[in-house]
Each structure stands twice: as C-alpha cells, then as structure tokens.
Design an enzyme around this catalytic site. Structure first.
Site, PDB file in Angstrom:
ATOM      1  N   ASP A  48       0.870  -1.189   0.000  1.00 16.58           N
ATOM      2  CA  ASP A  48       0.000   0.000   0.000  1.00 16.58           C
ATOM      3  C   ASP A  48       0.901   1.231   0.000  1.00 16.58           C
ATOM      4  O   ASP A  48       1.467   1.590   1.038  1.00 16.58           O
ATOM      5  CB  ASP A  48      -0.895  -0.064   1.251  1.00 16.58           C
ATOM      6  N   ASN A  50       0.048   4.432  -0.685  1.00 12.23           N
ATOM      7  CA  ASN A  50      -0.532   5.727  -0.323  1.00 12.23           C
ATOM      8  C   ASN A  50      -1.238   5.732   1.030  1.00 12.23           C
ATOM      9  O   ASN A  50      -1.966   6.668   1.359  1.00 12.23           O
ATOM     10  CB  ASN A  50      -1.478   6.232  -1.427  1.00 12.23           C
ATOM     11  N   ASP A  52      -3.764   4.124   2.378  1.00 15.70           N
ATOM     12  CA  ASP A  52      -5.228   4.066   2.572  1.00 15.70           C
ATOM     13  C   ASP A  52      -5.695   2.689   3.043  1.00 15.70           C
ATOM     14  O   ASP A  52      -6.895   2.427   3.109  1.00 15.70           O
ATOM     15  CB  ASP A  52      -5.967   4.490   1.289  1.00 15.70           C
ATOM     16  N   ASP A  56      -1.856  -1.177  -3.881  1.00 15.45           N
ATOM     17  CA  ASP A  56      -2.011  -0.453  -5.149  1.00 15.45           C
ATOM     18  C   ASP A  56      -0.846  -0.779  -6.086  1.00 15.45           C
ATOM     19  O   ASP A  56       0.091  -1.489  -5.714  1.00 15.45           O
ATOM     20  CB  ASP A  56      -2.134   1.057  -4.889  1.00 15.45           C
ATOM     21  N   ASP A 243      -9.509 -16.008 -16.659  1.00 17.25           N
ATOM     22  CA  ASP A 243     -10.366 -16.348 -15.532  1.00 17.25           C
ATOM     23  C   ASP A 243     -11.536 -17.226 -15.987  1.00 17.25           C
ATOM     24  O   ASP A 243     -12.113 -16.994 -17.055  1.00 17.25           O
ATOM     25  CB  ASP A 243     -10.918 -15.025 -14.964  1.00 17.25           C
ATOM     26  N   GLU A 305      -7.293 -20.718 -16.088  1.00 16.14           N
ATOM     27  CA  GLU A 305      -7.794 -21.243 -14.815  1.00 16.14           C
ATOM     28  C   GLU A 305      -8.555 -22.521 -15.129  1.00 16.14           C
ATOM     29  O   GLU A 305      -9.736 -22.495 -15.468  1.00 16.14           O
ATOM     30  CB  GLU A 305      -8.728 -20.232 -14.128  1.00 16.14           C
TER      31      GLU A 305
HETATM   32  C1  GLC Z   1     -12.270 -17.081 -10.759  1.00 16.56           C
HETATM   33  C2  GLC Z   1     -11.486 -16.225  -9.783  1.00 16.56           C
HETATM   34  C3  GLC Z   1     -12.336 -15.969  -8.582  1.00 16.56           C
HETATM   35  C4  GLC Z   1     -13.571 -15.229  -9.020  1.00 16.56           C
HETATM   36  C5  GLC Z   1     -14.319 -16.008 -10.105  1.00 16.56           C
HETATM   37  C6  GLC Z   1     -15.339 -15.159 -10.788  1.00 16.56           C
HETATM   38  O1  GLC Z   1     -12.510 -18.349 -10.276  1.00 16.56           O
HETATM   39  O2  GLC Z   1     -10.277 -16.850  -9.474  1.00 16.56           O
HETATM   40  O3  GLC Z   1     -11.650 -15.224  -7.603  1.00 16.56           O
HETATM   41  O4  GLC Z   1     -14.414 -15.030  -7.926  1.00 16.56           O
HETATM   42  O5  GLC Z   1     -13.442 -16.444 -11.124  1.00 16.56           O
HETATM   43  O6  GLC Z   1     -14.726 -14.202 -11.606  1.00 16.56           O
END
Ligand code: GLC
Length: 588
Positions: A48, A50, A52, A56, A243, A305
């Site tokens: 972090d 900044n 907060d 970031d 993803d 993934e």
């Molecule tokens: C993937 C990500 C997860 C997210 C899901 C929906 O599995 O790793 O963190 O919640 O997709 O985008």
C-alpha cells in the site's frame, strides 16, 4: 477443501469435448515461459503506497526488487481494472482503465517498464465470462429489449411458475408468475438467474448476480473482448491468466443440470454442471485468441484457470494442434490436502503431469483456496511440510506458479466472526463457507507496523497476527527459513541445466514415504523427499558412486558424499548430483 476446486472439477468431469494427441512440437528456441516461475499478486494485499489500507500498483512497483532477488520470472496481477469490487475486481466495469484505488494508467506503465528493466514479465487477469452489472454494456443491455446491446448478455423470459418440471429450487425465485428457465445455480449460491423488471426477463450469472454472463454466441461480444485484450498487448503486457475460462458458453437449449445427492455449503442442491460449463465452443474462441495473441512479438502467453480431474481433460486446453492455451494450470498435484501428503500420492500426480503433451504448469496456491501450508499441514510439521511442497513445485519438470506469501509461509487467517467477513460468499455461506478472506490477507514484509504493508491504522483485511515471525525481513536473516529455501531452490532451477527441462525419471517407485526422481541431463540432478515424520533409509542403488549436495533442508546432509548409510531425516529434502571427478594429482 474450498468450494472452488470442487464445483469446477465436478463440471469438468463430464465434458464432452474430444481431443487428439498432437505430435511433439518442434521448438527451435525455448519461449521464455517454459520452465518459468510465475508469481501471483493480489493487488489489494501486496503493498500500500498511499496509506489508505488497500494495496495499489505503486506498492507493487516498490517491491519489484524483492521479486527480482527471489528469482521470479513473471508476475500475474489479479484484476486491477475499475470495479465496484463486489468480487474484489472480478466484476469489471471498464476493461481499459485502472481502478482509481489502485492508481492510474501512468502508474501501470511505470510498473510494466520497471518490471521489464528487472527482467520480470507482467501478466494480467482477463475476465471474459462476465462483466460487472455496472459496466456500461450491461447497463445498456438491461434497460430494454431492443437496444443495441440487448443481446450482449444471456437473457431469458423464464417459465411459468407451475409449468411441468419446475423444481422447488426454481420456485423460490418467482417474479410476476415467472421462475428461472432451469435449475442452474450460481457457483456463489442461489439461482443463476436474476430478474430485471425493465426487461421482464431473467439474466444468467454463473457467479454473483453483480457478474452477468456475456453472450459469447454474439460475435460482437468477442470483438469487444478481443479489443480489450489488444489494448493491453499494445501497452506491452506479456500475457494473460484467463479467468473461469471453461464457463464462456452455456447450452442454448438450457437443459437442467443433473442433480446429485445432498446440498452444498450454500444450502443449494448439488448439481453436475453438465450444460453450464465446459462446452466445446470455448475451444474455437481460444484458437482465435491464441492466433491474435501470437501475432504480437515476444512469445506472449495464455495461462488458463483450468481445474480438471484428469490430465486427459487438461490436455484439451492446449488445443489439438497446440493452438489454444500454452499453460493451462495443472491443479492436480497442488490442490490436495493433509490426507494426500504422501510420496505415493505426489508420485502419481507428478507422473500424470509428465504425460502432458506440452508444458505443465504446476500450482499449489491462489486467492481462492486455503493456503497449501495449511491444507497439507498436520498442525505440527506444517513448516517442514511446506519445504517439501516447495521442492515439489520447484524441482519438477514444469513451469511453476506461486502465490504472494507462499514463499514465506503465510498462513490462512480465516475470519472467526461473520461480521468481519468481506468476501460475500463467506457471508451467505456462513458458517459452513467462510469465504476466501483467509488467503487474501496483507503481505507480510517486516516485523514492524502493519507488517510493512501499509501505514494505515486499519487495513482492508487485518494483517495476520503471526507477522512478527512470518515476514520477509526476518526470514531473510534466518539461513534455514522457508524463504531462503525458496531462494535456494529457485537459484538452482536456473543454474542447473538438468533442472531446466531435463526429463523426470522416477526412482524407488514402491516407496510410500520417500519420493525420489532424477532430472536427466549431462549432469543429472536427483531429488529425494521424505514425506514422513521418521527417518527413512535411501537405497544406495539410487546414486551409485560419490555425490555432492546442491541443497538440503537437513544440515547433516550438506556434506554427505555418498548414499551409503544415509538416512533421510523426517520431512527432509535432499537435492544432489554426481560428484565431479577429483582432479588427478599433478594436473593444473
Ligand atoms: C475465478 C477467480 C475468482 C472469481 C471467479 C469469478 O474463479 O479466481 O476469484 O471469484 O473467477 O470471476
């Protein structure tokens, strides 16, 4: 184990795609990602800059030296685009900008160029399945049935609440006499269909209701998403982690998913996602995407993934002609638990990975699952076991993916009170499902204030109270720390040619307690790992002749020169190679 692997695996087991084994790919020159070490960064929790309380981009840039010294080849940053943060960035409202709480595009460009100067590649997370419900595309789409974006998402009229075949689960979601068109469930709980009065229709969301699924059967959607990918490729990013890639398409006939016995942690009926996941059409998209990504110079890479139950399923993601993902994740060795912590279990999983036609990508940790140090731990020897896990990750013939905090042994800090939970599934699923906050706590850099993560009094998730002992600064000063073990293995991975891409020969295959393999090469390297809490003899047949130690968790093995009489201490890892022939007397 948490919900993530379970649900996605169940879906993958029943895929209908077909694939053929490709011939060996002729690779004159190795692409950079082959054998590389990838490091996942959750930007809210890394640094972090900044004050907060939220990490970031500049916080990442400030810590690149550490990653360079660790020997990381590439970082993957989870979504840092503008987002309402319902799913902490996985609900994207603009694919071509930076969320102001993480910085600006100029900060991003500086992060990218600094990383490149340090020979670290940068990968972004690309969420293709869904957007945020606040994305202007969805706002337009939801406004009426006849706007230009009306068909960008998956809309349906629903069915009459009393129509034949409607399940009690569907009947929980009645709107104006209509219920969702089928029994599909959100991975995060409840029906996957959400009613919108303005359209008098439901839309489909595999994840949160605030994450509507895009309609990938509409070619304009593909064009828009490919434009987003190009935006970042043009800026110089080195690739993407895709993803939830298996979920882009759904059955157009909306068949019910088959129901299984029992209910899940959210209290919903268990289903097998046969019609809502892993449809073959996704492979056509991936081939087009790979061709586009490959048109850029520099071996840009696509990671997926991909939670799959078998390597045969995993193989599909490489593409029949090796024309889809270069690195779909192999989660089989890494996503087990304490019951799987044995030489036999890992031998089997690693032998499977070595069958893959293509480069395996091994992964033990990510932001969705309990940290491996806890999963594979027995409560007594977790650190010793984590050193064994590190050896599996870093000495196997594969690319490797680690997660921030894993190399220092950060543990899972699951909230103990519902009021403290930030991840929505931990709120709806409490107490059975406590969410994913535990594996997302701030990075522990120092034994000082807020573990050196932030100068804020309160951080978005509390720093794990074990930070005075578990942190980068303290561990760098301890020769036998987990961090120094990672550093040592990563350095060996680079310096020993056999550990780059030498084939794996598994030795002593009947041994349930000790895993031994040799990485082939002009100077073969042997790795022996004791998965038990008792000393174990090693067969001298494994390495006849003199050996020299490259690395060991056990000080007593540091000077061992042969296998005769060697006992591998509890949970010890020993990496060695044949000793160089002593120079003949009198030779210069
Ligand atoms: C993937 C990500 C997860 C997210 C899901 C929906 O599995 O790793 O963190 O919640 O997709 O985008």
């Amino acid at each position: 184990m948490k919900l993530f692997c379970r649900i996605i695996l169940a879906a993958a087991m029943f895929s209908t795609c077909a694939w053929a084994q490709p011939g060996p790919a002729a690779q004159a020159q190795q692409p950079w990602w082959k054998g590389a070490l990838f490091y996942e960064i959750y930007p809210r929790s890394f640094g972090d800059s900044n004050g907060d309380g939220v990490g970031d981009l500049n916080g990442i840039t400030q810590h690149l030296d550490h990653l360079q010294q660790l020997g990381v080849d590439a970082i993957w940053i989870t979504p840092m685009y503008p987002s309402p943060q319902v799913d902490f960035g996985y609900d994207i409202a603009d694919y071509q900008a930076i969320d102001p709480q993480y910085g600006t595009l100029a900060d991003f460009d500086r992060l990218l160029s600094t990383a490149h100067q340090k020979h670290i590649k940068v990968l972004l997370d690309m969420v293709l399945n869904h957007t945020s419900d606040k994305h202007p595309w969805f706002v337009a789409s939801a406004a009426s049935r006849n706007n230009p974006k009306a068909d960008w998402y998956v809309w349906n009229d629903g069915v009459d609440a009393h129509a034949p075949g409607v399940t009690p689960f569907q009947q929980r979601y009645v709107h104006d006499g209509k219920v969702p068109p089928n029994n599909w469930e959100s991975v995060f709980g409840g029906s996957a269909w959400q009613w919108v009065p303005a359209r008098h229709q439901f839309y489909y969301h595999r994840f949160y209701a605030q994450q509507p699924d895009l309609n990938w059967r509409n070619p304009v959607v593909e064009q828009a998403m490919f434009a987003a990918i190009r935006f970042w490729l043009d800026r110089g990013v080195d690739g993407f982690r895709l993803d939830a890639i298996s979920t882009l398409f759904e059955d157009p006939k909306l068949h019910d998913d088959p129901q299984l016995p029992g209910t899940n942690d959210q209290g919903d009926p268990n289903l097998r996602s046969q019609y809502s996941d892993n449809l073959p059409e996704v492979h056509d998209v991936l081939r087009r995407m790979r061709a586009m990504v490959q048109s850029y110079p520099g071996d840009r890479v696509l990671i997926g993934e991909t939670y799959t139950p078998t390597v045969a399923e995993l193989q599909k993601w490489y593409g029949r002609q090796h024309d889809e993902l270069q690195l779909p994740m192999d989660t089989q060795p890494g996503f087990g638990d304490g019951a799987n912590f044995s030489a036999s279990w890992f031998r089997r999983a690693l032998q499977d990975s070595q069958q893959i036609q293509g480069e395996p990508l091994i992964v033990f940790d990510n932001h969705d699952n309990t940290r491996s140090i806890d999963r594979f731990g027995d409560g007594q020897h977790n650190l010793a076991r984590a050193k064994v896990i590190a050896a599996v990750l870093l000495t196997t013939r594969a690319s490797a993916l680690t997660y921030y905090g894993a190399p220092i042994g950060m543990t899972t800090a699951t909230p103990t009170r519902k009021d403290d939970v930030r991840d929505p599934i931990g709120i709806t699923g409490w107490p059975k499902e406590k969410g994913r906050d535990g594996e997302r706590t701030p990075m522990q850099w120092t034994p000082g204030f807020q573990a050196g993560f932030s100068s804020a009094k309160t951080t978005w998730l509390p720093v794990n109270p074990n930070y005075p002992d578990v942190n980068v600064q303290t561990e760098l000063a301890q020769p036998d720390s987990l961090l120094n073990w990672y550093r040592q293995l990563i350095a060996l991975r680079k310096s020993e040619p056999a550990l780059h891409d030498g084939a794996m020969q598994f030795l002593d295959n009947g041994n349930a307690k000790v895993l031994v393999f040799r990485r082939q090469g002009p100077e073969p390297v042997t790795v022996a790992m004791n998965f038990s809490d008792a000393g174990q003899p090693l067969s001298a047949a494994i390495a006849p002749g003199a050996v020299s130690t490259l690395a060991s968790t056990a000080p007593e093995l540091a000077h061992a020169s042969s296998l005769h009489g060697v006992s591998l201490p509890p949970y010890a890892v020993w990496v060695f190679k044949p000793a160089a022939h002593p120079a003949a007397p009198g030779t210069p």
